[in-house]
Scaffold this motif. Structure first.
Motif, PDB file in Angstrom:
ATOM      1  N   PHE A 170      -2.687  -3.120   8.829  1.00 37.50           N
ATOM      2  CA  PHE A 170      -2.800  -1.687   9.114  1.00 37.50           C
ATOM      3  C   PHE A 170      -1.478  -1.089   9.588  1.00 37.50           C
ATOM      4  CE2 PHE A 170      -7.208  -2.462   8.548  1.00 37.50           C
ATOM      5  CZ  PHE A 170      -7.729  -1.238   8.154  1.00 37.50           C
ATOM      6  N   GLN A 171      -0.658  -1.883  10.267  1.00 33.43           N
ATOM      7  CA  GLN A 171       0.662  -1.386  10.663  1.00 33.43           C
ATOM      8  C   GLN A 171       1.560  -1.204   9.446  1.00 33.43           C
ATOM      9  OE1 GLN A 171       2.202  -3.933  13.779  1.00 33.43           O
ATOM     10  NE2 GLN A 171       0.367  -3.646  15.022  1.00 33.43           N
ATOM     11  N   MET A 172       1.544  -2.179   8.541  1.00 37.98           N
ATOM     12  CA  MET A 172       2.394  -2.109   7.350  1.00 37.98           C
ATOM     13  C   MET A 172       1.925  -1.035   6.371  1.00 37.98           C
ATOM     14  SD  MET A 172       2.908  -6.208   6.747  1.00 37.98           S
ATOM     15  CE  MET A 172       3.936  -6.041   5.270  1.00 37.98           C
ATOM     16  N   MET A 173       0.606  -0.799   6.338  1.00 34.16           N
ATOM     17  CA  MET A 173       0.029   0.130   5.361  1.00 34.16           C
ATOM     18  C   MET A 173      -0.319   1.488   5.954  1.00 34.16           C
ATOM     19  SD  MET A 173      -0.158  -1.244   2.320  1.00 34.16           S
ATOM     20  CE  MET A 173      -1.469  -0.319   1.514  1.00 34.16           C
ATOM     21  N   ALA A 174       0.107   1.749   7.178  1.00 30.29           N
ATOM     22  CA  ALA A 174      -0.309   2.968   7.876  1.00 30.29           C
ATOM     23  C   ALA A 174      -0.067   4.235   7.056  1.00 30.29           C
ATOM     24  CB  ALA A 174       0.404   3.062   9.222  1.00 30.29           C
ATOM     25  N   GLU A 175       1.143   4.381   6.552  1.00 27.41           N
ATOM     26  CA  GLU A 175       1.482   5.593   5.792  1.00 27.41           C
ATOM     27  C   GLU A 175       0.682   5.675   4.501  1.00 27.41           C
ATOM     28  OE1 GLU A 175       5.421   7.703   3.762  1.00 27.41           O
ATOM     29  OE2 GLU A 175       5.689   6.137   5.283  1.00 27.41           O
ATOM     30  N   ASN A 176       0.524   4.544   3.825  1.00 25.74           N
ATOM     31  CA  ASN A 176      -0.221   4.529   2.564  1.00 25.74           C
ATOM     32  C   ASN A 176      -1.706   4.780   2.771  1.00 25.74           C
ATOM     33  OD1 ASN A 176       1.974   4.012   0.818  1.00 25.74           O
ATOM     34  ND2 ASN A 176       1.941   1.847   1.344  1.00 25.74           N
ATOM     35  N   PHE A 177      -2.270   4.214   3.826  1.00 23.19           N
ATOM     36  CA  PHE A 177      -3.691   4.427   4.097  1.00 23.19           C
ATOM     37  C   PHE A 177      -3.971   5.890   4.437  1.00 23.19           C
ATOM     38  CE2 PHE A 177      -4.703  -0.228   5.434  1.00 23.19           C
ATOM     39  CZ  PHE A 177      -4.843  -0.569   4.099  1.00 23.19           C
ATOM     40  N   THR A 178      -2.988   6.560   5.018  1.00 24.88           N
ATOM     41  CA  THR A 178      -3.160   7.981   5.331  1.00 24.88           C
ATOM     42  C   THR A 178      -3.325   8.798   4.047  1.00 24.88           C
ATOM     43  OG1 THR A 178      -1.906   7.793   7.384  1.00 24.88           O
ATOM     44  CG2 THR A 178      -2.094   9.987   6.453  1.00 24.88           C
ATOM     45  N   LYS A 179      -2.711   8.342   2.969  1.00 22.76           N
ATOM     46  CA  LYS A 179      -2.866   9.025   1.688  1.00 22.76           C
ATOM     47  C   LYS A 179      -4.281   8.854   1.135  1.00 22.76           C
ATOM     48  CE  LYS A 179       2.002   8.194   0.534  1.00 22.76           C
ATOM     49  NZ  LYS A 179       2.943   7.435  -0.319  1.00 22.76           N
ATOM     50  N   LEU A 180      -4.896   7.714   1.426  1.00 21.86           N
ATOM     51  CA  LEU A 180      -6.248   7.446   0.938  1.00 21.86           C
ATOM     52  C   LEU A 180      -7.316   8.102   1.803  1.00 21.86           C
ATOM     53  CD1 LEU A 180      -6.325   3.661  -0.108  1.00 21.86           C
ATOM     54  CD2 LEU A 180      -6.467   5.657  -1.597  1.00 21.86           C
TER      55      LEU A 180
ATOM     56  N   ARG B 238      -8.543  -8.321  -1.983  1.00 19.10           N
ATOM     57  CA  ARG B 238      -8.705  -8.482  -3.439  1.00 19.10           C
ATOM     58  C   ARG B 238      -7.394  -8.409  -4.214  1.00 19.10           C
ATOM     59  NH1 ARG B 238     -13.754  -6.486  -7.057  1.00 19.10           N
ATOM     60  NH2 ARG B 238     -15.299  -7.905  -6.165  1.00 19.10           N
ATOM     61  N   GLN B 239      -6.363  -7.922  -3.577  1.00 19.32           N
ATOM     62  CA  GLN B 239      -5.062  -7.920  -4.243  1.00 19.32           C
ATOM     63  C   GLN B 239      -4.583  -9.353  -4.467  1.00 19.32           C
ATOM     64  OE1 GLN B 239      -4.185  -4.827  -5.178  1.00 19.32           O
ATOM     65  NE2 GLN B 239      -5.962  -4.157  -3.968  1.00 19.32           N
ATOM     66  N   TYR B 240      -5.155 -10.300  -3.720  1.00 16.49           N
ATOM     67  CA  TYR B 240      -4.706 -11.695  -3.762  1.00 16.49           C
ATOM     68  C   TYR B 240      -5.837 -12.672  -4.096  1.00 16.49           C
ATOM     69  CZ  TYR B 240      -1.189  -9.187  -1.139  1.00 16.49           C
ATOM     70  OH  TYR B 240      -0.265  -8.240  -0.748  1.00 16.49           O
ATOM     71  N   LYS B 241      -7.081 -12.253  -3.904  1.00 14.96           N
ATOM     72  CA  LYS B 241      -8.231 -13.120  -4.189  1.00 14.96           C
ATOM     73  C   LYS B 241      -9.223 -12.364  -5.061  1.00 14.96           C
ATOM     74  CE  LYS B 241      -9.941 -15.904  -1.073  1.00 14.96           C
ATOM     75  NZ  LYS B 241     -10.503 -16.481   0.196  1.00 14.96           N
TER      76      LYS B 241
ATOM     77  N   VAL C 270      -5.737   0.880  -3.880  1.00 18.20           N
ATOM     78  CA  VAL C 270      -4.883   0.129  -2.956  1.00 18.20           C
ATOM     79  C   VAL C 270      -3.791  -0.607  -3.717  1.00 18.20           C
ATOM     80  CG1 VAL C 270      -4.842  -1.816  -1.334  1.00 18.20           C
ATOM     81  CG2 VAL C 270      -6.644  -0.082  -1.161  1.00 18.20           C
ATOM     82  N   ARG C 271      -4.102  -1.087  -4.917  1.00 19.19           N
ATOM     83  CA  ARG C 271      -3.113  -1.816  -5.727  1.00 19.19           C
ATOM     84  C   ARG C 271      -1.875  -0.957  -5.972  1.00 19.19           C
ATOM     85  NH1 ARG C 271      -6.241  -3.319  -9.617  1.00 19.19           N
ATOM     86  NH2 ARG C 271      -6.685  -5.328  -8.652  1.00 19.19           N
ATOM     87  N   LYS C 272      -2.077   0.311  -6.242  1.00 20.40           N
ATOM     88  CA  LYS C 272      -0.951   1.206  -6.495  1.00 20.40           C
ATOM     89  C   LYS C 272      -0.085   1.396  -5.253  1.00 20.40           C
ATOM     90  CE  LYS C 272      -3.530   3.879  -9.951  1.00 20.40           C
ATOM     91  NZ  LYS C 272      -4.139   5.199 -10.258  1.00 20.40           N
ATOM     92  N   LEU C 273      -0.711   1.275  -4.090  1.00 23.77           N
ATOM     93  CA  LEU C 273       0.005   1.521  -2.837  1.00 23.77           C
ATOM     94  C   LEU C 273       0.693   0.284  -2.284  1.00 23.77           C
ATOM     95  CD1 LEU C 273      -2.710   3.720  -1.056  1.00 23.77           C
ATOM     96  CD2 LEU C 273      -0.653   4.530  -2.224  1.00 23.77           C
ATOM     97  N   THR C 274       0.310  -0.892  -2.778  1.00 27.00           N
ATOM     98  CA  THR C 274       0.855  -2.138  -2.225  1.00 27.00           C
ATOM     99  C   THR C 274       1.937  -2.766  -3.098  1.00 27.00           C
ATOM    100  OG1 THR C 274      -0.956  -3.392  -3.266  1.00 27.00           O
ATOM    101  CG2 THR C 274      -1.268  -2.709  -0.977  1.00 27.00           C
ATOM    102  N   LYS C 275       2.277  -2.137  -4.205  1.00 34.55           N
ATOM    103  CA  LYS C 275       3.228  -2.731  -5.146  1.00 34.55           C
ATOM    104  C   LYS C 275       4.536  -3.151  -4.503  1.00 34.55           C
ATOM    105  CE  LYS C 275       1.703  -0.677  -9.535  1.00 34.55           C
ATOM    106  NZ  LYS C 275       2.067   0.259 -10.625  1.00 34.55           N
ATOM    107  N   LYS C 276       5.088  -2.299  -3.648  1.00 35.81           N
ATOM    108  CA  LYS C 276       6.419  -2.545  -3.086  1.00 35.81           C
ATOM    109  C   LYS C 276       6.405  -3.563  -1.944  1.00 35.81           C
ATOM    110  CE  LYS C 276       8.343   1.966  -4.323  1.00 35.81           C
ATOM    111  NZ  LYS C 276       8.989   3.215  -3.817  1.00 35.81           N
ATOM    112  N   MET C 277       5.231  -3.906  -1.451  1.00 36.71           N
ATOM    113  CA  MET C 277       5.186  -4.828  -0.313  1.00 36.71           C
ATOM    114  C   MET C 277       4.168  -5.954  -0.532  1.00 36.71           C
ATOM    115  SD  MET C 277       3.103  -2.542   2.513  1.00 36.71           S
ATOM    116  CE  MET C 277       4.173  -1.111   2.414  1.00 36.71           C
ATOM    117  N   LYS C 278       3.880  -6.225  -1.798  1.00 35.03           N
ATOM    118  CA  LYS C 278       2.805  -7.175  -2.083  1.00 35.03           C
ATOM    119  C   LYS C 278       3.071  -8.558  -1.499  1.00 35.03           C
ATOM    120  CE  LYS C 278      -0.467  -8.509  -5.606  1.00 35.03           C
ATOM    121  NZ  LYS C 278      -0.945  -8.350  -6.990  1.00 35.03           N
ATOM    122  N   GLN C 279       4.289  -9.053  -1.628  1.00 39.51           N
ATOM    123  CA  GLN C 279       4.597 -10.388  -1.110  1.00 39.51           C
ATOM    124  C   GLN C 279       4.561 -10.417   0.417  1.00 39.51           C
ATOM    125  OE1 GLN C 279       4.029 -12.150  -4.150  1.00 39.51           O
ATOM    126  NE2 GLN C 279       5.188 -13.526  -2.819  1.00 39.51           N
ATOM    127  N   GLU C 280       5.121  -9.398   1.047  1.00 37.87           N
ATOM    128  CA  GLU C 280       5.156  -9.354   2.505  1.00 37.87           C
ATOM    129  C   GLU C 280       3.751  -9.247   3.097  1.00 37.87           C
ATOM    130  OE1 GLU C 280       8.929  -7.203   1.069  1.00 37.87           O
ATOM    131  OE2 GLU C 280       6.855  -7.504   0.424  1.00 37.87           O
TER     132      GLU C 280
END
Length: 211
Positions: A21-31, A142-145, A165-175
């Motif tokens: 939630f810390q890493m995705m805070a800005e992206n989750f706000t869009k959703l 689900r991005q990983y499982k 969520v897949r569209k929002l996690t592209k740049k940080m998927k590994q992290e």
């Protein structure tokens, strides 16, 4: 400051969940864009005067916690409400009945709790319905499982949210991967995470009080 969070959270809230939630805070706000209209707030409910006693306490705690921006409303329509809405900047809504006649420590508790939720990116976990939080957590996992589906989550809703969520996690998927996978453990109960976060926020509020 993660180690200082540990005493506030129960074992129900895994570190991976908090980091997602810390890493995705800005992206989750869009959703999940906050909508103040449902609270029926009027212009007179907004507290923007820096000299206002309540705003002064809020501002002081915000600076101490490192919260750069926030909006503050006192609601007459919902006199016992206490919520942080997922707007930009975040909006703290406090019911008038909670403020009237309140001592400084009571106001410090309210503002400390609210600022902590903002600082730790825990607004959504505290705000969402248990089933909606479960859906969001599952969509990240689900991005990983593939095929991950906890409980009785609606498959159609989960598939739709997973794509968003897949569209929002592209740049940080590994992290994001190790923290997302931690949320898939059998011991993690997504529907219980919201109440656990609220309890942690209450502890933070108590620590903000002088006594």
């Amino acid at each position: 400051d993660a180690p200082h969070d540990e005493p506030l959270f129960t074992t129900e809230v895994p570190g991976g969940f908090r980091l997602v939630f810390q890493m995705m805070a800005e992206n989750f706000t869009k959703l999940f864009k906050g909508d103040l209209r449902r609270y029926k707030l009027g212009r007179g409910d907004r507290i923007s005067d820096q000299s206002n006693a309540i705003h002064r306490i809020a501002d002081k705690i915000a600076k101490a916690m490192g919260v750069p921006e926030f909006e503050l409303y006192i609601s007459k329509e919902h006199p016992r409400i206490l919520v942080v809405e997922n707007t930009v900047p975040p909006t703290i809504i406090v019911g008038q009945a909670l403020i009237e006649g309140a001592h400084e420590n009571e106001i410090r508790f309210i503002m400390g709790r609210s600022m902590w939720l903002i600082k730790k990116a825990m607004i959504l976990p505290a705000l969402l319905k248990p089933e909606d939080l479960e859906l969001l957590v599952a969509s990240v996992v689900r991005q990983y499982k593939d095929g991950f589906k906890p409980g009785d989550v609606d498959e159609r809703q989960l598939s739709t949210l997973t794509g968003q969520v897949r569209k929002l996690t592209k740049k940080m998927k590994q992290e994001l991967m190790p923290f997302a996978l931690e949320c898939s453990g059998r011991s993690v109960k997504p529907r219980l995470l919201g109440p656990a976060v609220i309890n942690a926020g209450n502890r933070a509020g108590l620590l903000t009080c002088r006594t």
